[in-house]
Design an enzyme around this catalytic site. Structure first.
Site, PDB file in Angstrom:
ATOM      1  N   ASP A   1       2.798   1.020  -4.834  1.00 27.44           N
ATOM      2  CA  ASP A   1       2.350   0.594  -3.501  1.00 27.44           C
ATOM      3  C   ASP A   1       2.423  -0.926  -3.350  1.00 27.44           C
ATOM      4  O   ASP A   1       2.333  -1.442  -2.239  1.00 27.44           O
ATOM      5  CB  ASP A   1       0.887   1.026  -3.283  1.00 27.44           C
ATOM      6  CG  ASP A   1       0.789   2.236  -2.366  1.00 27.44           C
ATOM      7  OD1 ASP A   1       1.749   2.485  -1.614  1.00 27.44           O
ATOM      8  OD2 ASP A   1      -0.257   2.912  -2.413  1.00 27.44           O
TER       9      ASP A   1
ATOM     10  N   GLN B   1      -3.691   7.747  -3.090  1.00 26.82           N
ATOM     11  CA  GLN B   1      -3.629   7.825  -1.628  1.00 26.82           C
ATOM     12  C   GLN B   1      -4.923   7.275  -1.010  1.00 26.82           C
ATOM     13  O   GLN B   1      -6.017   7.687  -1.369  1.00 26.82           O
ATOM     14  CB  GLN B   1      -3.417   9.294  -1.215  1.00 26.82           C
ATOM     15  CG  GLN B   1      -3.284   9.515   0.280  1.00 26.82           C
ATOM     16  CD  GLN B   1      -2.030   8.859   0.865  1.00 26.82           C
ATOM     17  OE1 GLN B   1      -0.940   8.969   0.313  1.00 26.82           O
ATOM     18  NE2 GLN B   1      -2.196   8.160   1.978  1.00 26.82           N
TER      19      GLN B   1
ATOM     20  N   LYS C   1       5.472  13.031   0.677  1.00 28.39           N
ATOM     21  CA  LYS C   1       5.911  12.189  -0.434  1.00 28.39           C
ATOM     22  C   LYS C   1       6.472  13.064  -1.551  1.00 28.39           C
ATOM     23  O   LYS C   1       7.519  12.766  -2.134  1.00 28.39           O
ATOM     24  CB  LYS C   1       4.731  11.345  -0.959  1.00 28.39           C
ATOM     25  CG  LYS C   1       4.399  10.174  -0.052  1.00 28.39           C
ATOM     26  CD  LYS C   1       3.068   9.516  -0.377  1.00 28.39           C
ATOM     27  CE  LYS C   1       2.768   8.427   0.639  1.00 28.39           C
ATOM     28  NZ  LYS C   1       1.443   7.829   0.527  1.00 28.39           N
TER      29      LYS C   1
END
Ligand code: NAP
Length: 281
Positions: A119, A96, A52
């Protein structure tokens, strides 16, 4: 059969995003910023976060990774999220997953300012997506959606079957297809006859976690089949779709690896840029 090349589609999306970041920089004299919080030392999470960060740098985003040990207190993480929520240089925040057991995942998700929730997991964004309002959209289904649209720009009236109803994949995927005027059936582990449901579909999105569940004789000729699954087996990584069998019937199919996976990170970058743009209005 069209082999849907997710690597190529992701590279094209990243190139578009890079141009967009350059334009935003000249217009606003600043670039969107993505901050990732990584807790613990799980290898897959470390690899995802490294990828990422690399992709974010590649398109010109400001990127930062904040690392905590497994033993970090929930309070510390929540306080850091509050700090990032009020930091104007941070456009997007991602924690995460998975998290250590002593940290409440839902509390963490809900602590993130919905306008920075790249997200798309915050209940506010989940609600906005299902109400048809502007929102951050979870990255994997967004990637699937963009791949489907490349093959078939007009989805109106198509029959879609989504296999799996997770909050991460199946449910948001259903909303995206519904928004495109598909007739959507969402299936799960209690569905009575999954094969019969799939045989009705012009579009199948499989997000289950069972290796090669969707077989060749489950797929109507000319269906578009998107395989979200990533399953480790003795024969390597396979998807939720039996690739060899389904490729004989389908109009278009994503491979695993190299299909949906690469689009997920590219969509995270897209979400970060979209959050930045909304914050500048
Ligand atoms: P999940 O949370 O475990 O959900 C799986 C879903 O599949 C559940 O809704 C479950 O039904 C359903 N299911 C289980 N067995 C079934 C069966 N026999 N028939 C029909 N449905 C069944 O999984 P997830 O997080 O959505 O992930 C799914 C897969 O995608 C995994 O392989 C994961 O590794 C992969 N993944 C890939 C990416 C990517 O970037 N490519 C990203 C995320 C995940 P119930 O609700 O009834 O239990």
């Amino acid at each position: 059969m069209i082999l849907i090349d997710g690597k190529k589609a992701a590279a094209e999306l990243r190139a578009e995003l890079k141009e967009e970041v350059a334009e935003l920089k000249s217009k606003h004299n600043k670039v969107p910023g993505l901050t990732v919080i990584l807790i613990g030392d799980l290898t897959p999470s470390q690899i995802y976060v490294r990828n990422k960060e690399k992709s974010a740098n590649e398109v010109g985003l400001k990127s930062e990774v904040i690392k905590y040990p497994d033993s970090v207190e929930e309070k510390t993480v929540l306080e850091k999220i509050q700090e990032l929520n009020s930091d104007e240089t941070v456009s997007g925040i991602l924690v995460q997953l998975p998290l250590p057991k002593h940290i409440d995942k839902q509390k963490v998700i809900e602590a993130i300012d919905p306008s920075k929730d790249v997200d798309g997991f915050h209940p506010m964004n989940v609600g906005n997506l299902s109400s048809g309002y502007e929102s951050s959209i979870p990255c994997t289904p967004l990637g699937c959606y963009l791949l489907i649209k490349k093959i078939e720009p007009n989805l109106s009236g198509k029959k879609a079957v989504v296999v799996g109803r997770s909050n991460l994949n199946g449910k948001p995927m259903t909303q995206l297809l519904l928004k495109e005027n598909c007739t959507v059936t969402i299936t799960h582990s209690k569905t009575k006859d999954l094969k019969a449901e799939c045989l009705e579909a012009d579009i199948i999105v499989a997000a289950v976690g069972i290796p090669e569940l969707v077989r060749g004789d489950w797929v109507k000729k000319d269906a578009i089949v998107i395989d979200v699954g990533i399953n480790k087996t003795d024969n390597g990584i396979v998807g939720d779709v039996h690739f060899d069998e389904v490729s004989k019937n389908a109009r278009a199919l994503t491979p695993v690896p190299g299909g949906v996976g690469p689009m997920t990170i590219a969509c995270l970058l897209k979400n970060t840029i979209d959050c930045f743009k909304r914050s500048q209005i």
